[in-house]
Design a protein around this motif. Structure first.
Motif, mmCIF file in Angstrom:
data_model
loop_
_atom_site.group_PDB
_atom_site.id
_atom_site.type_symbol
_atom_site.label_atom_id
_atom_site.label_comp_id
_atom_site.label_asym_id
_atom_site.label_seq_id
_atom_site.Cartn_x
_atom_site.Cartn_y
_atom_site.Cartn_z
ATOM 1 N N GLY A 125 33.154 40.143 40.246
ATOM 2 C CA GLY A 125 33.632 39.002 41.056
ATOM 3 C C GLY A 125 33.638 39.370 42.588
ATOM 4 O O GLY A 125 33.640 40.493 42.895
ATOM 5 N N LEU A 126 34.009 38.323 43.477
ATOM 6 C CA LEU A 126 33.819 38.661 44.815
ATOM 7 C C LEU A 126 34.700 37.701 45.471
ATOM 8 O O LEU A 126 34.997 36.651 45.379
ATOM 9 N N THR A 127 35.708 38.331 46.330
ATOM 10 C CA THR A 127 36.571 37.347 47.325
ATOM 11 C C THR A 127 36.109 37.940 48.822
ATOM 12 O O THR A 127 36.124 39.158 49.000
ATOM 13 N N ILE A 128 35.777 36.883 49.558
ATOM 14 C CA ILE A 128 35.533 37.133 50.924
ATOM 15 C C ILE A 128 36.539 36.508 51.680
ATOM 16 O O ILE A 128 36.733 35.277 51.502
ATOM 17 N N PHE A 129 37.270 37.050 52.605
ATOM 18 C CA PHE A 129 38.472 36.256 53.489
ATOM 19 C C PHE A 129 38.335 36.666 55.050
ATOM 20 O O PHE A 129 37.977 37.731 55.395
ATOM 21 N N SER A 130 39.015 35.883 55.683
ATOM 22 C CA SER A 130 39.128 36.063 57.124
ATOM 23 C C SER A 130 40.592 35.538 57.459
ATOM 24 O O SER A 130 41.594 36.249 56.939
ATOM 25 N N ASN A 131 40.786 34.405 58.008
ATOM 26 C CA ASN A 131 42.207 33.854 57.985
ATOM 27 C C ASN A 131 42.508 33.173 56.863
ATOM 28 O O ASN A 131 43.577 32.362 56.997
ATOM 29 N N GLN A 132 41.668 32.817 56.181
ATOM 30 C CA GLN A 132 41.978 32.407 54.759
ATOM 31 C C GLN A 132 40.746 32.782 53.681
ATOM 32 O O GLN A 132 39.898 33.676 54.049
ATOM 33 N N ILE A 133 40.898 32.488 52.635
ATOM 34 C CA ILE A 133 39.915 32.664 51.526
ATOM 35 C C ILE A 133 38.647 32.203 51.675
ATOM 36 O O ILE A 133 38.785 30.670 51.376
ATOM 37 N N ASP A 134 37.538 32.417 52.134
ATOM 38 C CA ASP A 134 36.595 31.691 52.346
ATOM 39 C C ASP A 134 35.425 31.456 51.267
ATOM 40 O O ASP A 134 34.608 30.623 51.285
ATOM 41 N N PHE A 135 35.551 32.543 50.185
ATOM 42 C CA PHE A 135 34.549 32.452 49.226
ATOM 43 C C PHE A 135 35.492 33.182 48.173
ATOM 44 O O PHE A 135 36.231 34.405 48.360
ATOM 45 N N GLN A 136 35.418 32.621 46.650
ATOM 46 C CA GLN A 136 35.978 33.404 45.645
ATOM 47 C C GLN A 136 35.300 33.215 44.273
ATOM 48 O O GLN A 136 35.159 31.925 44.041
ATOM 49 N N THR A 137 34.924 34.170 43.551
ATOM 50 C CA THR A 137 34.635 33.838 42.022
ATOM 51 C C THR A 137 35.267 34.766 41.023
ATOM 52 O O THR A 137 35.794 35.619 41.589
ATOM 53 N N LYS A 138 35.107 34.185 40.010
ATOM 54 C CA LYS A 138 35.781 35.251 38.674
ATOM 55 C C LYS A 138 34.587 36.121 38.340
ATOM 56 O O LYS A 138 33.462 36.081 38.979
ATOM 57 N N GLU A 139 35.252 37.000 37.582
ATOM 58 C CA GLU A 139 34.224 38.218 37.115
ATOM 59 C C GLU A 139 33.255 37.483 35.994
ATOM 60 O O GLU A 139 33.569 37.140 35.044
ATOM 61 N N LEU A 140 31.742 37.435 36.360
ATOM 62 C CA LEU A 140 30.917 36.982 35.490
ATOM 63 C C LEU A 140 29.708 38.164 35.385
ATOM 64 O O LEU A 140 29.465 38.840 36.543
ATOM 65 N N GLY A 141 28.871 38.254 34.535
ATOM 66 C CA GLY A 141 27.786 39.178 34.327
ATOM 67 C C GLY A 141 26.354 38.765 34.385
ATOM 68 O O GLY A 141 25.415 39.508 34.208
ATOM 69 N N ASN A 142 26.352 37.394 34.321
ATOM 70 C CA ASN A 142 24.883 36.816 34.173
ATOM 71 C C ASN A 142 23.964 37.146 35.461
ATOM 72 O O ASN A 142 24.478 37.355 36.682
ATOM 73 N N GLU A 143 22.739 36.993 35.519
ATOM 74 C CA GLU A 143 21.879 37.299 36.608
ATOM 75 C C GLU A 143 21.883 36.276 37.769
ATOM 76 O O GLU A 143 21.950 36.596 38.940
ATOM 77 N N LYS A 144 22.353 35.042 37.469
ATOM 78 C CA LYS A 144 22.405 33.967 38.446
ATOM 79 C C LYS A 144 23.652 34.209 39.357
ATOM 80 O O LYS A 144 23.440 34.069 40.322
ATOM 81 N N HIS A 145 24.516 34.602 38.605
ATOM 82 C CA HIS A 145 25.848 35.040 39.365
ATOM 83 C C HIS A 145 25.767 36.217 40.097
ATOM 84 O O HIS A 145 26.126 36.156 41.199
ATOM 85 N N THR B 52 45.920 37.293 50.848
ATOM 86 C CA THR B 52 44.611 37.342 49.973
ATOM 87 C C THR B 52 44.904 38.347 49.025
ATOM 88 O O THR B 52 44.453 38.032 47.720
ATOM 89 N N LEU B 53 45.390 39.458 49.226
ATOM 90 C CA LEU B 53 45.868 40.419 48.274
ATOM 91 C C LEU B 53 46.708 39.921 46.919
ATOM 92 O O LEU B 53 46.722 40.121 45.879
ATOM 93 N N HIS B 54 47.691 39.255 47.380
ATOM 94 C CA HIS B 54 48.627 38.386 46.645
ATOM 95 C C HIS B 54 47.953 37.564 45.648
ATOM 96 O O HIS B 54 48.327 37.418 44.550
ATOM 97 N N GLU B 55 46.979 36.709 46.197
ATOM 98 C CA GLU B 55 46.257 35.695 45.736
ATOM 99 C C GLU B 55 45.415 36.552 44.449
ATOM 100 O O GLU B 55 45.467 35.878 43.339
ATOM 101 N N VAL B 56 44.690 37.332 44.906
ATOM 102 C CA VAL B 56 43.955 38.022 43.836
ATOM 103 C C VAL B 56 44.699 38.730 42.880
ATOM 104 O O VAL B 56 44.274 38.462 41.497
ATOM 105 N N ALA B 57 45.732 39.299 43.129
ATOM 106 C CA ALA B 57 46.725 40.161 42.220
ATOM 107 C C ALA B 57 47.123 39.056 41.330
ATOM 108 O O ALA B 57 47.037 39.322 39.811
ATOM 109 N N LYS B 58 47.461 38.096 41.676
ATOM 110 C CA LYS B 58 48.071 36.879 40.753
ATOM 111 C C LYS B 58 47.259 36.248 39.746
ATOM 112 O O LYS B 58 47.239 35.783 38.663
ATOM 113 N N ASN B 59 45.811 36.237 40.246
ATOM 114 C CA ASN B 59 44.865 35.237 39.377
ATOM 115 C C ASN B 59 43.863 36.346 38.326
ATOM 116 O O ASN B 59 43.429 36.001 37.656
#
Length: 311
Positions: A132-152, A178-185
């Motif tokens: 999975g991936l989280t990209i952040f700046s002054n907010q979370i700009d992109f976030q996905t769960k952990e998946l293993g398929n080719e499209k993901h 952001t770190l608190h948000e990731v840790a929570k989810n």
């Protein structure tokens, strides 16, 4: 569609091709050395005790408990799982330092980090594990769960490529939230990899340390890649001309001669870097200080080899 948009898409595809090629070169260089995978699933772990029932396999009986209580209990284990890796990428404006016109890649902190992360994703894909991936700046700009398929997987590489080529405008960092948000989810045990220059105001240091501690919640494996430009950000090595220094996140400026403050600056920044490293050691977070002037291919292969050796 305008010619300008077509040109933009074409350039982005060119960058994506180069980005994939660079990441693949690192992975193939590592694999060709006949290294075993540096990543692996978490082993089965003890979960709880339960009363032994007649006819059950006796191999899991906890004899120490029996000696104390004269009762038979067996150890119950969580099932062994595949690796789940979540990458957190700091995309604040300071990560796009230094700004230069070099055609070599990578040439700043964000490019170095994105390419490093992409190489890791290539290996995780080869293992058919989830990412999975989280990209952040002054907010979370992109976030996905952990998946293993080719499209993901293609989506994650595409997002890293977009981050690699696009520069934000004076975006400050929201690393603590952001770190608190990731840790929570992230509830299932995962490997969490954070790429950041960790540039935070001195007053926020304690909160940043708390956020790093929170990442260890639920027995996650946490790795911090502390990226920096050693020459200027750690050694403060500039020539002796008067210079205007600009905070790329706030726009604030200051005029000074670098050599007049170099000694004090180095003392303070080294103290801060050491505090981050000591905090990571205390909470058993893998800490890697990464200088973007180092050869990235060698740096990534060294990290992967060390992981394979000590996993």
């Amino acid at each position: 569609m305008s010619m300008k948009n077509l040109e933009s898409i074409s350039n982005n595809l060119d960058f994506l091709s180069q980005f994939n090629l660079l990441a693949n070169q690192v992975v193939e260089g590592f694999i060709s050395g006949i290294h075993k995978s540096p990543f692996h699933g978490f082993s089965s772990e003890f979960a709880e005790h339960k009363m032994y029932n007649l006819g059950e396999n006796t191999k899991n009986i906890d004899w120490k408990i029996y000696a104390k209580t004269d009762k038979l209990y067996t150890k119950k284990y969580d099932d062994e799982t595949n690796l789940r890796c979540h990458i957190i990428m700091d995309n604040s404006a300071s990560m796009h330092y230094p700004k230069n016109n070099s055609q070599s890649f990578p040439n700043n902190k964000i490019q170095y980090s994105c390419l490093f992360a992409a190489a890791i994703l290539k290996i995780i894909k080869k293992q058919r594990d989830a990412a999975g991936l989280t990209i952040f700046s002054n907010q979370i700009d992109f976030q996905t769960k952990e998946l293993g398929n080719e499209k993901h997987h293609r989506l994650l590489i595409q997002k890293l490529n977009e981050t690699y080529v696009n520069t934000p405008i004076k975006q400050q960092t929201a690393i603590i939230d952001t770190l608190h948000e990731v840790a929570k989810n992230i509830h299932k045990r995962s490997m969490i990899m954070l790429f950041s220059d960790m540039l935070q105001s001195k007053s926020e240091t304690e909160k940043l340390i708390e956020a790093l501690q929170h990442l260890k919640y639920n027995k996650h494996k946490v790795v911090l890649f502390h990226v920096h430009d050693k020459k200027t950000e750690l050694d403060f090595n500039f020539n002796n001309d008067a210079k205007k220094f600009v905070d790329v996140e706030t726009g604030e400026t200051i005029n000074l001669y670098a050599d007049q403050v170099q000694e004090k600056y180095k003392e303070e920044i080294e103290k801060y870097f050491k505090e981050i490293e000591t905090t990571c050691q205390h909470y058993k977070i893998d800490y890697h200080l990464v200088d973007i002037n180092e050869n990235i291919e060698k740096k990534i292969i060294l990290y992967l080899t060390e992981r394979q050796k000590f996993k």
